[in-house]
Design a protein around this motif. Structure first.
Motif, PDB file in Angstrom:
ATOM      1  N   ASP A 267       0.913  -1.162  -0.022  1.00  0.00           N
ATOM      2  CA  ASP A 267       0.451  -0.089   0.031  1.00  0.00           C
ATOM      3  C   ASP A 267       0.996   1.288   0.090  1.00  0.00           C
ATOM      4  OD1 ASP A 267      -1.973  -1.774   0.280  1.00  0.00           O
ATOM      5  OD2 ASP A 267      -2.336  -1.559   2.333  1.00  0.00           O
ATOM      6  N   ILE A 269       4.005   1.684  -1.713  1.00  0.00           N
ATOM      7  CA  ILE A 269       4.964   1.917  -2.947  1.00  0.00           C
ATOM      8  C   ILE A 269       3.336   2.651  -3.818  1.00  0.00           C
ATOM      9  CG2 ILE A 269       5.191   0.040  -4.307  1.00  0.00           C
ATOM     10  CD1 ILE A 269       6.951  -1.515  -2.555  1.00  0.00           C
ATOM     11  N   SER A 270       2.291   1.930  -3.543  1.00  0.00           N
ATOM     12  CA  SER A 270       0.717   2.072  -4.587  1.00  0.00           C
ATOM     13  C   SER A 270       0.654   3.644  -4.123  1.00  0.00           C
ATOM     14  CB  SER A 270      -0.028   1.735  -4.452  1.00  0.00           C
ATOM     15  OG  SER A 270      -0.521   1.610  -3.258  1.00  0.00           O
ATOM     16  N   LYS A 271       0.587   4.255  -2.739  1.00  0.00           N
ATOM     17  CA  LYS A 271       0.447   5.720  -2.284  1.00  0.00           C
ATOM     18  C   LYS A 271       1.410   6.158  -2.928  1.00  0.00           C
ATOM     19  CE  LYS A 271      -1.572   8.548   1.158  1.00  0.00           C
ATOM     20  NZ  LYS A 271      -2.465   8.056   2.775  1.00  0.00           N
ATOM     21  N   LEU A 272       2.326   6.126  -2.899  1.00  0.00           N
ATOM     22  CA  LEU A 272       3.869   7.149  -3.234  1.00  0.00           C
ATOM     23  C   LEU A 272       4.127   7.377  -4.115  1.00  0.00           C
ATOM     24  CD1 LEU A 272       5.354   6.822   0.861  1.00  0.00           C
ATOM     25  CD2 LEU A 272       3.724   8.337  -0.528  1.00  0.00           C
ATOM     26  N   ASP A 273       4.070   5.734  -4.681  1.00  0.00           N
ATOM     27  CA  ASP A 273       3.592   6.138  -6.538  1.00  0.00           C
ATOM     28  C   ASP A 273       5.678   5.260  -6.305  1.00  0.00           C
ATOM     29  OD1 ASP A 273       4.070   5.942  -8.674  1.00  0.00           O
ATOM     30  OD2 ASP A 273       4.024   7.332  -9.363  1.00  0.00           O
ATOM     31  N   LEU A 274       6.189   4.538  -5.601  1.00  0.00           N
ATOM     32  CA  LEU A 274       7.553   4.533  -5.607  1.00  0.00           C
ATOM     33  C   LEU A 274       8.184   3.326  -6.298  1.00  0.00           C
ATOM     34  CD1 LEU A 274       8.173   4.131  -1.026  1.00  0.00           C
ATOM     35  CD2 LEU A 274       8.580   5.914  -3.077  1.00  0.00           C
ATOM     36  N   GLN A 275       9.558   3.351  -7.183  1.00  0.00           N
ATOM     37  CA  GLN A 275       9.898   2.069  -7.517  1.00  0.00           C
ATOM     38  C   GLN A 275       9.624   0.835  -7.774  1.00  0.00           C
ATOM     39  OE1 GLN A 275      12.822   3.372 -10.139  1.00  0.00           O
ATOM     40  NE2 GLN A 275      11.769   5.230 -10.859  1.00  0.00           N
ATOM     41  N   LYS A 276       9.038  -0.410  -7.564  1.00  0.00           N
ATOM     42  CA  LYS A 276       9.216  -1.249  -6.826  1.00  0.00           C
ATOM     43  C   LYS A 276      10.898  -2.241  -6.513  1.00  0.00           C
ATOM     44  CE  LYS A 276       6.968  -5.810  -6.845  1.00  0.00           C
ATOM     45  NZ  LYS A 276       5.881  -6.448  -6.987  1.00  0.00           N
TER      46      LYS A 276
END
Length: 412
Positions: A267, A269-276
């Protein structure tokens, strides 16, 4: 003829060389004066050159040498007794300790006070007086002596029984040096005691001071105990603050990003738009040194591992499962997240890795069966179909061999 003359001349020369010792005239030999056999009485300075150089090693001195003998009494020839030698050796050791330890005298005084204050049958007023006296002697020197074996024990007793004002004074003196003391084998117990006795405001300040050093302390055998203790004492927000540093570089650098409400890494990663890919790279750089050192007893590490396995690809997850399969997994299944990791290793591991897990469980079956968070009944049930012989060997450790053989005989 010439050859015969040469042959006849050689022995004559040898005879002349050997005859140089004594001539007809009684002249002296041509040897150097240092090796001369005849003493020269004319020159008295040559007396020092009579003996050749003695290259033998000097003899070792016996312990009963003159330097071990009494000098104060005036009887230099009389040796010291065994008791006097022991006293002399003890005094020498004390002098060396004083040179090596700047606070050696203070530690001796604190040790004598500690022997009195730690008794069970002592009155509270007497104990408080002793604690106040000890804290007065240590004032201004607590961070320096906290790493000592003796002083650390004295400080733990003082923190346990002292008043709140005295405890706050000790906490304020130790707080700037908490990171250094967290890596000390003796001071770590004092730091844990301070965390237990700290107020909510003090604990929040300590957890915020640990920010930026969580990963380095988790890799330390002693420092990981402090981080785990702070993680257990903190609330949900403080726990999340400690975990965010291990997830990503952005979350480590920017404190505002770490204050989000989402707890799961997917959640975040999806909210902050981080690179996986960058998150996986950062987490693997944190996890690998911990796995290599085998520091897997803490619930904080279990939480990081379960989050990593949730977002990792098959190859990365298989690498982690391969490293955990074996005795390391037994040290993790006492927590809720650790038991989840154990079931994932059993579910996705190969037959060889499952066999390693069963071998690691030998000798711990009874503890695993009674563990609250182990859930090992499900794990053993998952292994049972493929590794029935290995399970039978592991259970044999718990039950008596005779009962087991009787059970097999009845079954047949």
């Amino acid at each position: 003829m010439a050859a015969k003359n040469q042959q006849t001349q050689k022995p004559n020369k040898r005879k002349q060389f050997s005859s140089t010792k004594t001539d007809k005239d009684g002249s002296k030999s041509k040897k150097p004066k240092l090796l001369s056999s005849t003493p020269s009485s004319a020159n008295p300075s040559n007396k020092l050159l009579k003996k050749p150089f003695n290259s033998s090693k000097p003899k070792r001195e016996h312990p009963t040498h003159s330097k071990f003998k009494k000098s104060e009494s005036g009887n230099d020839n009389k040796e010291l007794t065994k008791r006097e030698r022991r006293i002399q050796a003890k005094e020498l050791a004390e002098a060396r300790k004083k040179k090596r330890k700047p606070h050696y005298t203070l530690e001796q005084e604190l040790a004598s006070l500690w022997e009195k204050m730690r008794r069970r049958n002592i009155a509270k007023e007497d104990r408080s007086k002793l604690i106040t006296e000890a804290l007065q002697k240590m004032k201004g020197k607590i961070p320096e002596i906290a790493g000592s074996h003796v002083s650390s024990r004295v400080l733990q007793t003082c923190v346990k029984y002292c008043s709140q004002i005295e405890r706050d004074a000790v906490f304020s003196e130790l707080q700037p040096h908490l990171l250094t003391l967290s890596c000390n084998a003796y001071a770590v117990h004092l730091v844990k005691k301070m965390f237990d006795a700290a107020s909510k405001k003090q604990l929040a300040g300590v957890i915020s001071s640990l920010r930026g050093h969580v990963a380095s302390l988790l890799r330390h055998m002693v420092g990981s105990v402090v981080i785990e203790h702070a993680y257990q004492l903190g609330n949900a927000t403080q726990k999340q603050e400690l975990l965010m540093e291990l997830y990503s570089t952005e979350l480590h650098l920017f404190k505002d990003l770490a204050s989000i409400k989402e707890s799961r890494l997917i959640d975040i990663i999806s909210k902050l738009d981080l690179q996986k890919s960058s998150v996986l790279r950062h987490m693997s750089s944190v996890i690998q040194p911990i796995l290599e050192k085998g520091i897997l007893d803490h619930s904080m590490i279990h939480r990081v591992l379960i989050e990593y396995l949730d977002i990792a690809d098959k190859s990365s997850a298989a690498d982690i499962i391969q490293q955990l399969s074996g005795p390391l997994l037994v040290r993790m299944i006492h927590t809720r997240d650790g038991s989840k990791i154990g079931m994932l290793c059993v579910k996705h591991g190969s037959a060889k890795e499952r066999k390693k897990i069963i071998k690691g469980m030998k000798g711990h079956i009874s503890k695993i069966a009674h563990d609250q968070c182990g859930c090992m009944v499900r794990v053993v049930y998952g292994i049972l179909s493929a590794q029935i012989s290995s399970v039978r060997n592991a259970i044999r450790v718990v039950f008596v061999d005779s009962l087991f053989l009787t059970f097999l005989a009845c079954k047949e």
